[in-house]
Every structure is written in structure tokens, then in C-alpha cells.
Design an enzyme around this catalytic site. Structure first.
Site, PDB file in Angstrom:
ATOM      1  N   HIS A 192     -20.866   2.791  10.196  1.00  0.00           N
ATOM      2  CA  HIS A 192     -21.093   3.491   8.929  1.00  0.00           C
ATOM      3  C   HIS A 192     -22.486   4.091   8.823  1.00  0.00           C
ATOM      4  O   HIS A 192     -22.927   4.468   7.738  1.00  0.00           O
ATOM      5  CB  HIS A 192     -20.812   2.558   7.749  1.00  0.00           C
ATOM      6  CG  HIS A 192     -19.362   2.227   7.669  1.00  0.00           C
ATOM      7  ND1 HIS A 192     -18.436   3.078   7.107  1.00  0.00           N
ATOM      8  CD2 HIS A 192     -18.671   1.176   8.158  1.00  0.00           C
ATOM      9  CE1 HIS A 192     -17.223   2.542   7.220  1.00  0.00           C
ATOM     10  NE2 HIS A 192     -17.343   1.393   7.859  1.00  0.00           N
ATOM     11  N   LYS A 201     -16.209   8.887  11.801  1.00  0.00           N
ATOM     12  CA  LYS A 201     -16.705   8.898  10.427  1.00  0.00           C
ATOM     13  C   LYS A 201     -17.820   9.940  10.306  1.00  0.00           C
ATOM     14  O   LYS A 201     -17.515  11.113  10.127  1.00  0.00           O
ATOM     15  CB  LYS A 201     -17.075   7.479  10.009  1.00  0.00           C
ATOM     16  CG  LYS A 201     -15.791   6.614   9.950  1.00  0.00           C
ATOM     17  CD  LYS A 201     -15.971   5.127   9.716  1.00  0.00           C
ATOM     18  CE  LYS A 201     -14.612   4.424   9.807  1.00  0.00           C
ATOM     19  NZ  LYS A 201     -14.699   2.961   9.767  1.00  0.00           N
ATOM     20  N   THR A 225     -18.685   4.771  15.959  1.00  0.00           N
ATOM     21  CA  THR A 225     -17.435   5.539  15.922  1.00  0.00           C
ATOM     22  C   THR A 225     -17.750   7.029  15.976  1.00  0.00           C
ATOM     23  O   THR A 225     -18.835   7.455  15.569  1.00  0.00           O
ATOM     24  CB  THR A 225     -16.614   5.227  14.659  1.00  0.00           C
ATOM     25  OG1 THR A 225     -15.361   5.908  14.737  1.00  0.00           O
ATOM     26  CG2 THR A 225     -17.314   5.692  13.395  1.00  0.00           C
ATOM     27  N   THR A 237      -5.084   2.691  28.800  1.00  0.00           N
ATOM     28  CA  THR A 237      -4.685   3.647  27.769  1.00  0.00           C
ATOM     29  C   THR A 237      -5.263   5.023  28.077  1.00  0.00           C
ATOM     30  O   THR A 237      -6.338   5.144  28.681  1.00  0.00           O
ATOM     31  CB  THR A 237      -5.121   3.146  26.362  1.00  0.00           C
ATOM     32  OG1 THR A 237      -4.471   3.920  25.369  1.00  0.00           O
ATOM     33  CG2 THR A 237      -6.614   3.226  26.156  1.00  0.00           C
ATOM     34  N   ARG A 265       0.825  -1.211   0.000  1.00  0.00           N
ATOM     35  CA  ARG A 265       0.000   0.000   0.000  1.00  0.00           C
ATOM     36  C   ARG A 265       0.856   1.257   0.000  1.00  0.00           C
ATOM     37  O   ARG A 265       1.822   1.359   0.740  1.00  0.00           O
ATOM     38  CB  ARG A 265      -0.903   0.028   1.224  1.00  0.00           C
ATOM     39  CG  ARG A 265      -1.950  -1.068   1.188  1.00  0.00           C
ATOM     40  CD  ARG A 265      -2.732  -1.071   2.480  1.00  0.00           C
ATOM     41  NE  ARG A 265      -3.447  -2.328   2.634  1.00  0.00           N
ATOM     42  CZ  ARG A 265      -4.782  -2.431   2.578  1.00  0.00           C
ATOM     43  NH1 ARG A 265      -5.509  -1.371   2.373  1.00  0.00           N
ATOM     44  NH2 ARG A 265      -5.354  -3.604   2.725  1.00  0.00           N
TER      45      ARG A 265
END
Ligand SMILES: *Cc1c(COP(=O)(O)O)cnc(C)c1O
Length: 436
Positions: free
Chosen positions: A224, A255, A252, A284, A27
């Protein structure tokens, strides 16, 4: 260390990279500078002696252009000024800040759930959410759709539970597997609402019916669809009135909401369990307040405003219509994704290169392993900030590329167009005002 030594030590990595190059799967990323004011226009730096130049992005997952929305930028900037750049630590040590508490409240409300938990990305939220929920259910069997995203597959693997894969969107197959597992065994059905490569939508109601009938939990990835579907941007599950029948909704912030981060929304006790057990959450650092504030502003705006959603659907419809009329092979679907099929990795890459070099259009080629071999494609994602002029130019460019590479045209077809929207008059009045 001598050069020789270094080469020797690095040989496995050199070989691994070369393997991808040999398989034509290596890529290459392009050096792009997004411009909030001028999106979908961006600055491309080709490198070498070539001067930077403007290109039009046609493959962004900032589906609604919310990353550059004036309210979002204002909220993010204000939060950076007020709270600084970082979160200050993990949530367990020192990183729970008011902004993230606020955001979780918005997300729970968006999906009509008791509670929500934010992670550093959607990828991480699937890894943590699926693995912890499944591992806390005794002897859980995971039933996973064959085309689930990599992050869900990783979550399934990480859980250590037994899994069975059901054929994509095939509810008969799912029923077979549910039946075979029996009503008493714990079961988790994991699937997406909108699959982003083909743009097809899952038969959610049938899946939920089956889950209820066979006593299984459901986990849906609405990555999505959030922001883009449903009266408030709650996704396909909101649009179809099914959110309350799904146990866990994952999404998410990166997006449709144009920012960064991921989340799950569910019953408070489920969220609390994931919060308490998921190392992907515990160890984290939290998302910084500026990112969170931007996401929160986008969610709030999209709960109220349909302008972006309507413009999005309209531009997707116009793009599909125009490409099909020109004989460019668009795979049909009921969503905002416009998959233009090439069917060959090398020619897909060549088409992408030509679009960029000759026509200043950026569309990343989608090749294996993201999609199956033979279904390589250009995945086009119109946004409400593309115009009909952008579409006309895209059509001309693709026709030229198709002729240059001798790619097959389909029989031109005229499809019915969705109702007309005055897209460019209704998007971002704030931005227009600012420009005046
Ligand atoms: C992009 C994507 C994710 C990961 O979300 P990020 O916020 O980008 O990490 C999860 N699920 C699906 C289906 C995706 O396409």
C-alpha cells in the site's frame, strides 16, 4: 441427473452460502465498467430493467489512477500489438520474456536491491516469498504482526515453521518474543509498512533496530505504499531511508502502479532461492508482456514524477478535512487512507447501498472478516484524479446518508490542511493535450 439429485449433491454449497447470508457476511459485487479517460467516473450496470449510469468510484486501490495513465496505456497497447496477448508459458518452460526481465531490473533498482522476482500477484508473492524463505532457514521462527494481510498469514502457514504473533505495531512485544527465541535461532520478522484498513504506518526503524540487535531477518509488505511514498515511489522504507536495512521488500504492481502482479526484491541469492523453490512461481504462466509493459511504464514514470504523489496526498488531506468538518467520523492516520467508521455490518452495507442508489457514489462496505466486528467501515481512497468538486459532493452525500440511517455524527473539527496543490492543473498534462 434429475433436479432432485442435483439439489441434493449441491446441498453443502447451498448451506455454506446460506450460512454467510445468515451472518450478514455474504458479499455482493457490483457490475462496474472502469473508464480510463474519465476515472474516477465509471459506468454502473445495476441489472434488471435499470439503465446503466455513471458513478464516482471512491474506493479504488488504483490509488494514483496509474491504470489509466496515457504512458501506461500506450506501453500496454504497444506491447500487446508487438508481443500478443499471452506470455507463452511458465518461466521454466517458455515464458521468460524480455519485458519481465526489464521489469525485474526496474524493481531491484526501485528498492536498491541486487535482484527482484515477479509473481502473478502480490498475494502469490507473499505466499511464495514468506513460505520459501522461512522454510529454507533451519528451524526458523516466524514473528508476524497481528494485523498482517491474509496473503502473509497464508505464507506463514505454508512454510510449516513455528510462528509467534506480535501485537500490532507493538515493538515491546516483538522484542520480548525475539529475546525469548535467543540470538542463535533463525528468525524472520514479517510485517507491513502501511496497513490499509486503518491507514496506520509501522514503526519500521524500531523493528529494524530490533531485528539487527537480535539477529533476525526482516520481510516487509509495502503493497500500500509502493509508487505512493518515497522520492521515487520506493515506499515508506525509501521515504525513511531504511530500505537497505530490510532484507526482503515485497510489493504489488496492482495498486499504486495500476496494473497486475507482485514481487519481492532482495539479495540476489535470496531471490534465486525463491525462484528455484517456489511452486507458486515455477508452475504457473508468467504475466503477459502487455501487463508487464504497463507496470514498467508506471514504475518508470513514478520514479521521476512527484505530481501524482503530491496530488494524492493533497486530495486525501482535503477529503479528511472536509469530512471531519462535517462531523463524519474519520479515523485519523498519517496516510492516504480515509476510514469512515460505521461500526455495524448491516448499516455499513445500507450506507454503501444508499450512496450508490441515491448519490451515484461507489464505496464498498468493509465488514468482518476483513476488519474486526464493531469496526465496520467505509474505506475511502481519494486519488489525484478526484477534484474538490468530487469531495464537496461526497460530503453532502455522506451527511445525507448519516441522517437517513441515523448514524452518529462526531463533533465537527477543523484540521490543518496540507499545503495547497493545483491538483487539476498538474495531473496528466498528456491527457489534457489529447483532449484539446
Ligand atoms: C492487496 C494486498 C496484497 C495482495 O496484492 P495483489 O497484488 O492484489 O494480489 C498483499 N498484501 C497486502 C497488504 C494487500 O493489501
Amino acid at each position: 441427473m434429475s433436479m432432485n439429485n442435483k439439489n441434493e449433491r449441491n446441498a453443502p454449497f447451498t448451506k455454506a452460502v446460506q450460512r454467510l447470508k445468515d451472518e450478514r457476511r455474504y458479499r455482493v459485487f457490483i457490475d462496474l465498467e472502469r473508464d480510463a479517460q474519465r476515472f474516477p467516473t465509471a459506468l454502473w450496470r445495476p441489472g434488471g430493467d435499470e439503465k446503466p449510469r455513471d458513478v464516482t468510484i471512491w474506493c479504488s486501490n488504483d490509488y494514483l489512477g496509474m491504470g489509466g495513465h496515457p504512458k501506461v496505456r500506450a506501453a500496454a497497447t504497444a506491447a500487446a500489438d508487438r508481443h500478443g496477448a499471452g506470455a507463452g508459458g511458465t518461466r521454466n518452460i517458455s515464458g521468460t520474456h524480455h519485458r519481465i526481465v526489464e521489469l525485474e531490473g526496474e524493481l531491484a533498482d526501485l528498492h536498491g536491491k541486487e535482484s527482484a522476482l515477479v509473481f502473478t500477484s502480490g498475494w502469490i508473492s507473499n505466499l511464495a516469498g514468506i513460505s520459501i524463505i522461512a522454510s529454507l532457514l533451519p528451524n526458523c521462527l516466524i514473528l508476524s504482526d497481528a494485523l498482517n494481510h491474509n496473503s502473509m498469514i497464508e505464507g506463514v502457514l505454508r512454510s510449516g515453521c513455528e510462528k509467534k504473533v506480535w501485537r500490532h505495531n507493538d515493538v515491546d512485544h516483538l522484542e520480548e518474543l525475539l529475546k525469548a527465541a535467543g540470538p542463535d535461532r533463525a528468525k524472520l520478522v514479517v510485517f507491513e509498512s502501511l496497513y490499509s484498513m486503518d491507514g496506520d504506518i509501522a514503526p519500521i526503524e524500531k523493528i529494524v533496530d530490533l531485528a539487527e540487535r537480535y539477529n533476525a531477518m526482516t520481510y516487509i509488505d509495502e503493497v500500500h505504499a509502493v509508487g505512493m511514498y518515497g522520492a521515487h515511489g520506493g515506499g515508506i522504507s525509501e521515504r525513511e531511508g531504511l530500505a537497505h536495512r530490510i532484507d526482503v521488500i515485497e510489493g504489488t504492481l496492482a495498486k499504486g502502479f495500476g496494473s497486475l502482479g507482485g514481487y519481492i526484491a532482495a539479495d540476489a541469492v535470496i531471490v534465486d532461492a525463491v525462484r528455484s523453490y517456489a511452486p507458486q512461481f515455477i508452475f504457473t504462466t508468467t504475466l503477459p508482456p502487455m501487463v508487464v509493459a504497463g507496470a514498467c511504464a508506471a514504475i518508470r514514470h513514478l520514479k521521476e514524477s512527484n505530481v501524482e504523489r503530491d496530488g494524492h496526498q493533497y486530495m486525501a488531506s482535503v477529503t479528511k478535512h472536509a469530512l471531519q468538518a462535517a462531523g463524519i467520523p474519520v479515523r485519523e492516520n498519517p496516510s492516504h487512507i480515509v476510514p469512515v467508521m460505521v461500526g455495524d455490518a448491516e448499516r455499513c452495507k445500507a450506507a454503501s447501498d444508499l450512496l450508490m442508489r441515491r448519490h451515484d457514489i461507489y464505496i464498498q462496505p468493509i465488514n468482518y472478516p476483513t476488519v474486526a466486528i464493531g469496526t465496520e467501515r467505509l474505506r475511502i481512497t481519494p486519488t489525484p484524479r478526484h477534484t474538490e468538486a468530487h469531495v464537496s459532493y461526497l460530503v453532502e452525500a455522506l451527511v445525507d446518508v448519516w441522517k437517513t440511517l441515523d448514524l452518529p455524527f462526531t463533533t465537527a473539527r477543523i484540521l490543518p490542511l496540507r499545503r495547497r496543490q493545483p491538483v487539476n492543473d498538474c495531473v496528466y498534462p498528456e491527457m489534457k493535450k489529447a483532449a484539446e
